[in-house]
Motif scaffolding. Structure first.
Motif, PDB file in Angstrom:
ATOM      1  N   GLN A  10       0.811  -1.207   0.000  1.00 24.98           N
ATOM      2  CA  GLN A  10       0.000   0.000   0.000  1.00 24.98           C
ATOM      3  C   GLN A  10       0.852   1.268   0.000  1.00 24.98           C
ATOM      4  N   SER A  11       1.941   1.287   0.772  1.00 25.75           N
ATOM      5  CA  SER A  11       2.771   2.497   0.843  1.00 25.75           C
ATOM      6  C   SER A  11       3.369   2.837  -0.516  1.00 25.75           C
ATOM      7  N   HIS A  12       3.729   1.810  -1.288  1.00 22.53           N
ATOM      8  CA  HIS A  12       4.297   2.052  -2.616  1.00 22.53           C
ATOM      9  C   HIS A  12       3.212   2.441  -3.623  1.00 22.53           C
ATOM     10  N   CYS A 228      22.646  14.490  18.083  1.00 25.64           N
ATOM     11  CA  CYS A 228      21.432  15.180  18.543  1.00 25.64           C
ATOM     12  C   CYS A 228      21.722  16.349  19.478  1.00 25.64           C
ATOM     13  N   ASN A 229      23.008  16.601  19.727  1.00 27.97           N
ATOM     14  CA  ASN A 229      23.426  17.683  20.622  1.00 27.97           C
ATOM     15  C   ASN A 229      22.835  17.527  22.023  1.00 27.97           C
ATOM     16  N   GLY A 230      22.713  16.276  22.442  1.00 20.51           N
ATOM     17  CA  GLY A 230      22.256  16.005  23.802  1.00 20.51           C
ATOM     18  C   GLY A 230      20.753  15.979  23.984  1.00 20.51           C
ATOM     19  N   ARG A 231      19.989  16.153  22.912  1.00 21.34           N
ATOM     20  CA  ARG A 231      18.526  16.187  23.052  1.00 21.34           C
ATOM     21  C   ARG A 231      17.920  14.787  23.162  1.00 21.34           C
ATOM     22  N   GLY A 232      18.596  13.804  22.638  1.00 25.13           N
ATOM     23  CA  GLY A 232      18.054  12.444  22.648  1.00 25.13           C
ATOM     24  C   GLY A 232      17.227  12.125  21.419  1.00 25.13           C
ATOM     25  N   THR A 233      16.824  13.157  20.692  1.00 30.02           N
ATOM     26  CA  THR A 233      16.084  12.973  19.436  1.00 30.02           C
ATOM     27  C   THR A 233      16.682  13.892  18.376  1.00 30.02           C
ATOM     28  N   HIS A 234      16.387  13.586  17.127  1.00 28.05           N
ATOM     29  CA  HIS A 234      16.853  14.454  16.051  1.00 28.05           C
ATOM     30  C   HIS A 234      15.914  14.325  14.861  1.00 28.05           C
ATOM     31  N   ASP A 235      15.996  15.284  13.972  1.00 24.98           N
ATOM     32  CA  ASP A 235      15.188  15.265  12.753  1.00 24.98           C
ATOM     33  C   ASP A 235      16.006  14.632  11.637  1.00 24.98           C
ATOM     34  N   THR A 236      15.351  13.809  10.848  1.00 23.22           N
ATOM     35  CA  THR A 236      16.068  13.117   9.781  1.00 23.22           C
ATOM     36  C   THR A 236      15.115  12.864   8.620  1.00 23.22           C
ATOM     37  N   THR A 237      15.539  12.060   7.694  1.00 20.25           N
ATOM     38  CA  THR A 237      14.672  11.632   6.599  1.00 20.25           C
ATOM     39  C   THR A 237      14.661  10.114   6.567  1.00 20.25           C
ATOM     40  N   VAL A 238      13.540   9.558   6.136  1.00 18.43           N
ATOM     41  CA  VAL A 238      13.443   8.108   5.996  1.00 18.43           C
ATOM     42  C   VAL A 238      13.253   7.771   4.524  1.00 18.43           C
ATOM     43  N   HIS A 239      13.752   6.616   4.154  1.00 16.02           N
ATOM     44  CA  HIS A 239      13.689   6.175   2.760  1.00 16.02           C
ATOM     45  C   HIS A 239      12.978   4.829   2.729  1.00 16.02           C
ATOM     46  N   GLU A 240      11.661   4.888   2.597  1.00 16.15           N
ATOM     47  CA  GLU A 240      10.859   3.669   2.676  1.00 16.15           C
ATOM     48  C   GLU A 240       9.893   3.502   1.507  1.00 16.15           C
ATOM     49  N   ARG A 241       9.602   4.586   0.774  1.00 13.97           N
ATOM     50  CA  ARG A 241       8.607   4.512  -0.299  1.00 13.97           C
ATOM     51  C   ARG A 241       9.277   4.678  -1.660  1.00 13.97           C
ATOM     52  N   LYS A 242       8.845   3.898  -2.615  1.00 13.62           N
ATOM     53  CA  LYS A 242       9.450   3.928  -3.947  1.00 13.62           C
ATOM     54  C   LYS A 242       9.207   5.266  -4.645  1.00 13.62           C
ATOM     55  N   ASP A 243      10.254   5.734  -5.314  1.00 13.58           N
ATOM     56  CA  ASP A 243      10.133   6.947  -6.124  1.00 13.58           C
ATOM     57  C   ASP A 243       9.932   6.530  -7.580  1.00 13.58           C
ATOM     58  N   TRP A 244       8.696   6.194  -7.908  1.00 15.50           N
ATOM     59  CA  TRP A 244       8.365   5.758  -9.260  1.00 15.50           C
ATOM     60  C   TRP A 244       8.625   6.863 -10.279  1.00 15.50           C
ATOM     61  N   GLY A 245       8.431   8.096  -9.856  1.00 17.47           N
ATOM     62  CA  GLY A 245       8.618   9.219 -10.768  1.00 17.47           C
ATOM     63  C   GLY A 245      10.049   9.329 -11.263  1.00 17.47           C
ATOM     64  N   LYS A 246      11.008   9.099 -10.374  1.00 20.06           N
ATOM     65  CA  LYS A 246      12.419   9.146 -10.777  1.00 20.06           C
ATOM     66  C   LYS A 246      12.722   8.042 -11.785  1.00 20.06           C
ATOM     67  N   VAL A 247      12.173   6.855 -11.535  1.00 18.36           N
ATOM     68  CA  VAL A 247      12.389   5.740 -12.461  1.00 18.36           C
ATOM     69  C   VAL A 247      11.843   6.081 -13.841  1.00 18.36           C
ATOM     70  N   LEU A 248      10.630   6.621 -13.879  1.00 21.67           N
ATOM     71  CA  LEU A 248      10.026   6.954 -15.167  1.00 21.67           C
ATOM     72  C   LEU A 248      10.808   8.052 -15.880  1.00 21.67           C
ATOM     73  N   ALA A 249      11.279   9.033 -15.126  1.00 20.31           N
ATOM     74  CA  ALA A 249      12.049  10.122 -15.732  1.00 20.31           C
ATOM     75  C   ALA A 249      13.317   9.585 -16.396  1.00 20.31           C
ATOM     76  N   ASP A 250      14.010   8.671 -15.727  1.00 17.14           N
ATOM     77  CA  ASP A 250      15.229   8.101 -16.303  1.00 17.14           C
ATOM     78  C   ASP A 250      14.909   7.140 -17.448  1.00 17.14           C
ATOM     79  N   LEU A 251      13.806   6.441 -17.316  1.00 14.08           N
ATOM     80  CA  LEU A 251      13.410   5.475 -18.340  1.00 14.08           C
ATOM     81  C   LEU A 251      13.087   6.160 -19.665  1.00 14.08           C
ATOM     82  N   THR A 252      12.527   7.352 -19.578  1.00 11.84           N
ATOM     83  CA  THR A 252      12.091   8.059 -20.784  1.00 11.84           C
ATOM     84  C   THR A 252      13.056   9.149 -21.236  1.00 11.84           C
ATOM     85  N   ALA A 253      14.153   9.343 -20.501  1.00 11.90           N
ATOM     86  CA  ALA A 253      15.097  10.422 -20.833  1.00 11.90           C
ATOM     87  C   ALA A 253      15.784  10.163 -22.174  1.00 11.90           C
TER      88      ALA A 253
END
Length: 253
Positions: A10-12, A228-253
């Motif tokens: 579902q996420s993809h 985290c500079n001692g906060r115990g938490t930090h902001d980041t990014t996660v990579h879990e969902r497919k980027d179909w758009g990037k694939v299509l862009a390269d496929l059709t370039a």
């Protein structure tokens, strides 16, 4: 472009709608659904029109063998001229999907088993007339034999500007590890100091007083975690969902 995505997670599926928003998108979630869309479709009304033009408004009596044979010859020719073109220019598919029950003998079907149907879907798409086809897997190559084998077709991970591996039946085709959408994740427990419970320098669990047991004589053990500079938490990014758009862009370039 008219794009078909075959994906059971579902996420993809959601990321397909997001990253392919500028295209006319159809999403199906199983091998059987994909094969149904890829089965040859005939315009029966056109078949009947052509049969009438050929002098066969109705099916003749089978006892008249000459006319019966002529009818079926005309019917086959009419069907060949009435094939409905494949409606998708692009087919993007996952690799591993739940097993299909179709054609299997009793006792063989295992609904929990994942099968690398993506290869069949991709090749079938080229037979149907799709111009751009990609099989995109998110399976870790350390945890799946087929995913590890994909490394030999273009590397262990996706890279910008990836070019199609093959041309099959006139279609540009690639078999790749997926690129991922970068989703923000706020307030994530720091992996380095384990949410403030370990030393940010050596990762030794802190004492009840919140100090590193190894801090004596080495100031580095007393400094705040550099992540985290001692906060115990930090902001980041996660990579879990497919980027179909990037694939299509390269496929059709």
């Amino acid at each position: 472009m008219r794009v078909l995505v075959v994906e059971d997670k579902q996420s993809h599926c959601e990321s397909a709608k997001e990253t392919l928003s500028g295209h006319k998108l159809t999403v199906v979630k199983s091998f059987d659904e994909a094969m149904e869309l890829m089965s040859q479709k005939i315009d029966e009304d056109n078949v009947q029109r052509l049969l009438v033009e050929a002098g066969f408004p109705t099916k003749p009596d089978s006892k008249n063998m000459e006319r019966w044979s002529a009818y079926w010859k005309a019917h086959d020719e009419a069907e060949a001229k009435s094939v409905i073109p494949f409606p998708f220019e692009v087919v993007l598919t996952d690799m591993m999907m739940p097993m299909s029950e179709q054609m299997l003998a009793p006792g063989v079907f295992n609904p929990g088993e994942q099968v690398p149907y993506g290869f069949i879907i991709a090749l079938k798409a080229t037979l149907c007339g799709a111009k751009f086809v990609a099989m995109v897997t998110d399976t870790n190559h350390h945890k799946g034999a087929m995913s590890a084998a994909i490394d030999h077709l273009g590397g262990a991970s996706y890279h910008d500007g990836f070019k199609p591996n093959f041309v099959v039946n006139g279609a540009r085709v690639m078999f790749v590890h997926t690129p991922f959408v970068e989703d923000p994740a706020l307030g994530v427990k720091c992996y380095n100091c384990v949410g403030g419970t370990a030393c940010g320098y050596c990762r030794t669990p802190l004492t009840a007083e919140g100090k590193c047991p190894r801090a004596k004589g080495d100031a580095a053990h007393s400094k705040p975690c550099h992540v985290c500079n001692g906060r115990g938490t930090h902001d980041t990014t996660v990579h879990e969902r497919k980027d179909w758009g990037k694939v299509l862009a390269d496929l059709t370039a």
